[in-house]
Motif scaffolding. Structure first.
Motif, short mmCIF file in Angstrom:
data_model
loop_
_atom_site.label_atom_id
_atom_site.label_comp_id
_atom_site.label_asym_id
_atom_site.label_seq_id
_atom_site.Cartn_x
_atom_site.Cartn_y
_atom_site.Cartn_z
N THR A 47 39.63 27.35 31.92
CA THR A 47 38.25 27.11 32.32
C THR A 47 38.18 25.86 33.18
O THR A 47 38.66 24.79 32.76
CB THR A 47 37.34 26.93 31.10
OG1 THR A 47 37.41 28.09 30.27
CG2 THR A 47 35.89 26.72 31.55
N THR A 96 42.70 27.70 39.84
CA THR A 96 41.25 27.87 39.72
C THR A 96 40.55 26.88 40.62
O THR A 96 41.06 25.77 40.84
CB THR A 96 40.80 27.67 38.26
OG1 THR A 96 39.37 27.76 38.18
CG2 THR A 96 41.24 26.32 37.70
N LYS A 145 42.87 34.11 33.93
CA LYS A 145 41.52 34.53 33.58
C LYS A 145 41.40 34.75 32.08
O LYS A 145 42.27 35.37 31.46
CB LYS A 145 41.17 35.82 34.32
CG LYS A 145 40.79 35.61 35.76
CD LYS A 145 40.44 36.93 36.44
CE LYS A 145 40.08 36.70 37.90
NZ LYS A 145 39.81 37.97 38.62
N GLY A 146 40.32 34.23 31.53
CA GLY A 146 40.09 34.36 30.10
C GLY A 146 40.79 33.31 29.26
O GLY A 146 40.53 33.21 28.06
N LYS A 177 33.11 29.73 40.99
CA LYS A 177 34.45 29.51 40.47
C LYS A 177 35.36 30.69 40.82
O LYS A 177 34.91 31.83 40.89
CB LYS A 177 34.41 29.34 38.96
CG LYS A 177 33.51 28.21 38.49
CD LYS A 177 33.43 28.16 36.97
CE LYS A 177 32.47 27.07 36.53
NZ LYS A 177 32.35 27.03 35.05
N THR A 178 36.62 30.38 41.01
CA THR A 178 37.63 31.43 41.16
C THR A 178 38.75 31.14 40.16
O THR A 178 39.00 29.98 39.82
CB THR A 178 38.23 31.46 42.58
OG1 THR A 178 39.01 30.28 42.79
CG2 THR A 178 37.14 31.56 43.64
N TYR A 179 39.38 32.19 39.71
CA TYR A 179 40.51 32.07 38.79
C TYR A 179 41.63 33.00 39.23
O TYR A 179 41.37 34.15 39.63
CB TYR A 179 40.11 32.43 37.37
CG TYR A 179 39.18 31.46 36.70
CD1 TYR A 179 37.81 31.67 36.71
CD2 TYR A 179 39.68 30.34 36.05
CE1 TYR A 179 36.94 30.77 36.10
CE2 TYR A 179 38.83 29.44 35.43
CZ TYR A 179 37.46 29.67 35.46
OH TYR A 179 36.61 28.78 34.85
N ASP A 239 44.41 35.65 38.51
CA ASP A 239 44.42 36.71 37.49
C ASP A 239 45.23 36.30 36.26
O ASP A 239 44.88 36.66 35.13
CB ASP A 239 45.01 38.00 38.07
CG ASP A 239 44.06 38.67 39.06
OD1 ASP A 239 44.54 39.50 39.85
OD2 ASP A 239 42.85 38.35 39.04
#
Length: 121
Positions: free
Chosen positions: A68, A49, A64-65, A57-59, A61
Motif C-alpha cells: 500500500t 507503486t 497488488k493486495g 495510485k498504480t501497483y 501486479d
C-alpha cells in the motif's frame, strides 16, 4: 543534504510486514508523481507503486493486495506498507519523484539512496 531521505526496511521472514518511509526535502509543483521502485540482484529496476498529485495510485501486479502506497502531504512523506512479504520481494527499494506527474521509470527527477529489504523463506 539529500533531497529524498529514506528510512525503514530490513530483514523479515516470509509472511512478515515492513514499512518504508521517504521524506522529500523539495518543493513540489501542482502536478507531480511519487513512487517506489525496486531492483533485485541481477534484475532491472522496476516500478512497484506510484501515486500522483491527484491521488491516483498504480501497483505492479506482483504486489497488488499486499503493498500500500500512501503519503502525508503535511510531512512531505511517502510511505510503503508491505504485508505478506515473499522472498521474491527481496530488493533494494528506492523512492523517487517526477515533477511532471508521470513517474516514468527512466525519466524521474529525484531518487532516494535506497533501502534494502530482505525476505527469508
Amino acid at each position: 543534504q539529500a533531497d529524498l531521505v529514506q528510512s525503514g526496511g530490513g530483514s523479515v521472514e516470509a509472511g512478515g510486514s515492513l514499512t518504508l518511509s521517504c521524506t522529500a526535502r523539495i518543493t513540489f509543483p501542482q502536478s507531480y508523481c511519487m513512487g517506489w521502485f525496486r531492483q533485485a540482484p541481477g534484475k532491472e529496476r522496476e516500478s512497484v507503486t506510484t501515486i500522483n498529485s491527484d491521488g491516483r495510485k498504480t501497483y505492479a501486479d506482483s504486489v497488488k493486495g499486499r503493498f500500500t502506497i500512501s503519503r502525508d502531504a503535511a510531512k512531505n512523506t511517502l510511505y510503503l506498507g508491505m504485508n505478506n512479504l515473499k522472498p521474491e520481494d527481496t530488493a533494494m527499494y528506492y523512492c523517487a519523484v517526477d515533477l511532471r506527474g508521470y513517474c516514468f521509470l527512466h525519466d524521474l527527477d529525484y531518487w532516494g539512496k535506497g533501502t534494502l529489504v530482505t525476505i527469508s523463506s
